[in-house]
Design an enzyme around this catalytic site. Structure first.
Site, PDB file in Angstrom:
ATOM      1  CG  HIS A 273      -1.932  -1.050   1.257  1.00 32.36           C
ATOM      2  ND1 HIS A 273      -1.669  -2.312   1.724  1.00 32.36           N
ATOM      3  CD2 HIS A 273      -3.227  -1.052   0.860  1.00 32.36           C
ATOM      4  CE1 HIS A 273      -2.755  -3.038   1.625  1.00 32.36           C
ATOM      5  NE2 HIS A 273      -3.710  -2.309   1.101  1.00 32.36           N
TER       6      HIS A 273
ATOM      7  CG  ASP B 141      -3.222  -6.187  -3.890  1.00 35.38           C
ATOM      8  OD1 ASP B 141      -4.344  -5.814  -3.500  1.00 35.38           O
ATOM      9  OD2 ASP B 141      -2.309  -6.539  -3.126  1.00 35.38           O
TER      10      ASP B 141
END
Length: 487
Positions: free
Chosen positions: A180, A251
């Site tokens: 992230h 993702d």
């Protein structure tokens, strides 16, 4: 609308962003949207999530509705009427494949009740790096063990008719970087990857997993690009080498791990050209991002960077996914609590005989992937009639050292021998600031009980007691409270 635009919509999976169907969703569904990923903030109750998914399916019954329900610390449904089961770290500690199969099956049954047909789980990374942010989400550090449990988890979940998704290909295990926040790097040769590193994914494929999520890990000896937009990784390794013919989903394309290389439109085109079938846009990607990505894909087809056949292939794979029949049993809410009691480990005298308890929480930096589980042991202690006080420290707590010193001193003066200190930890070895805090408590209050709810790395056997719960789900918190209550 052109056929290309409909095909482009068909591979997109944005977030929802609201607890009801948002206004922007219906026209995109009508345009052919592939589905949604339902995130934690989209869910507030069991009734609400069923109404949300029903509203989506009323627009198109063929939508794929996905969520991240791993069990344990990463849960979307636990606090909204879903069951609570220990996560992969606890299942690896129990190391019984039948138990893992049954735990995953309970998750699948709970998801079916919620109207979810695609679970973006299990995480089959191998925690060879103890500083990995995904450690609590893994079955452990032994590749063979992870492979066995990956297969069992996939079979258990898919026995309910819900599609599983092994992630995060090719594996975060060697890296300590949260995708992230940056691009994880794994420096392994193609030979090493094929001979052992990819074994958990090979096991999931052998278990007939419906989908695999490709991460933003950069395999430095394979490609300069992250795996999620890399053809040598997705097509070369996953398709050609491992012979996977199910759905490949990326993702989230909003994550820094890929956005440092390409913005969402370009990343979408690169991912599809590399071999992806489904694009997870991210939890903050809604109608505007859908339109941006559709325009980028359509433009790439027009200028020859992406073929219509590649889009058709991706849409066809998604259409085939989840065609198996599944059981419709009721989930067993007691099963997860039973497992939590089985896995918990206790060293020393952990039974609290005092009426008053001070819990000092050292809060980790939460990953954006995590759910709401934080080990709410206070709730169960309060329900048992104990007086519970809590102080929380984090890396940026104002006057944290004074707060801790003052709280310990004041609590001791207030309650004396009728007060017990509990130090609640979650993988403290990953956070440098926590080491001196723990050392200070060790020196001043060795009579404290350590409640270790994260990945075990350091030794706390010199405290009065050391309780290890192998996770912080509701089931694990209840089991820990039972230990503290001497039950």
């Amino acid at each position: 609308m052109t056929d290309i635009a409909r095909l482009a919509h068909g591979v997109l999976f944005p977030g929802v962003g609201r607890t009801r169907l948002p206004r922007w969703a219906a026209p995109r569904i009508a345009a052919g949207l592939g589905g949604f990923v339902v995130y934690g903030r989209d869910i507030v109750s069991a009734t609400q999530v069923r109404e949300l998914t029903a509203a989506m399916r009323a627009e198109n019954p063929r939508l794929h509705l996905a969520t991240d329900e791993e069990g344990g610390d990463v849960t979307r449904l636990e606090n909204a009427g879903g069951i609570s089961v220990p996560g992969n770290y606890a299942l690896g500690a129990l190391d019984d494949e039948e138990t893992t199969w049954r735990a995953a099956r309970q998750i699948g049954l709970s998801l079916r009740q919620a109207g979810i047909d695609w679970d973006l789980a299990p995480a089959v990374d191998v925690a060879v790096n103890p500083f990995s942010p995904n450690g609590i989400r893994t079955f452990g550090a032994d590749r063979a063990q992870v492979s066995r449990h990956a297969a069992a988890w996939v079979r258990g979940l898919q026995s309910t008719g819900v599609s599983a998704c092994a992630k995060h290909f090719p594996g975060h295990g060697l890296s300590g970087t949260d995708a992230h926040l940056g691009t994880p790097q794994v420096d392994l040769s193609r030979e090493d990857l094929i001979e052992h590193y990819l074994d958990p994914f090979r096991a999931a494929i052998d278990a007939e997993v419906d989908s695999i999520m490709v991460s933003h890990v950069r395999l430095s000896q394979i490609d300069e690009l992250p795996a999620s937009i890399s053809r040598p990784v997705m097509t070369g390794l996953l398709r050609d080498e491992l012979r996977f013919d199910g759905v490949i989903i990326t993702d989230a394309l909003e994550m820094r791990g890929v956005r440092d290389y390409a913005q969402i439109g370009d990343a979408a085109v690169l991912a599809l050209a590399a071999g992806a079938d489904a694009l997870c846009l991210g939890s903050w990607s809604f109608g505007e991002d859908v339109d941006t990505v559709v325009a980028a894909i359509s433009g790439a087809v027009d200028d020859g960077r992406l073929s219509v056949e590649r889009l058709e292939e991706a849409n066809d794979r998604l259409a085939r996914m989840g065609s198996r029949e599944g059981d419709v049993d009721e989930p067993d809410a007691a099963y997860g609590e039973q497992l939590a009691r089985e896995v918990i480990s206790v060293g020393g005298d952990a039974a609290v005989t005092t009426e008053n308890i001070l819990i000092v929480r050292l809060d980790p930096v939460a990953s954006p992937a995590a759910g709401r589980a934080e080990g709410d042991v206070e709730r169960f202690l309060l329900e048992a009639g104990r007086n519970v006080e809590t102080i929380r420290l984090s890396a940026d707590t104002y006057a944290g050292e004074q707060m801790l010193s003052g709280a310990l001193s004041e609590f001791a003066e207030e309650y004396g021998d009728d007060g017990t200190l509990v130090l609640l930890l979650r993988s403290p070895h990953r956070f440098d600031w926590q080491e001196p805090v723990i050392a200070a408590i060790r020196a001043k209050r060795p009579d404290a009980i350590v409640l270790d709810m994260g990945v075990q790395h350091d030794d706390y056997s010199d405290f009065r007691a050391w309780v290890r719960s192998y996770g912080s789900s509701r089931a694990c918190a209840r089991a820990a409270a039972e230990v503290l209550l001497g039950r």
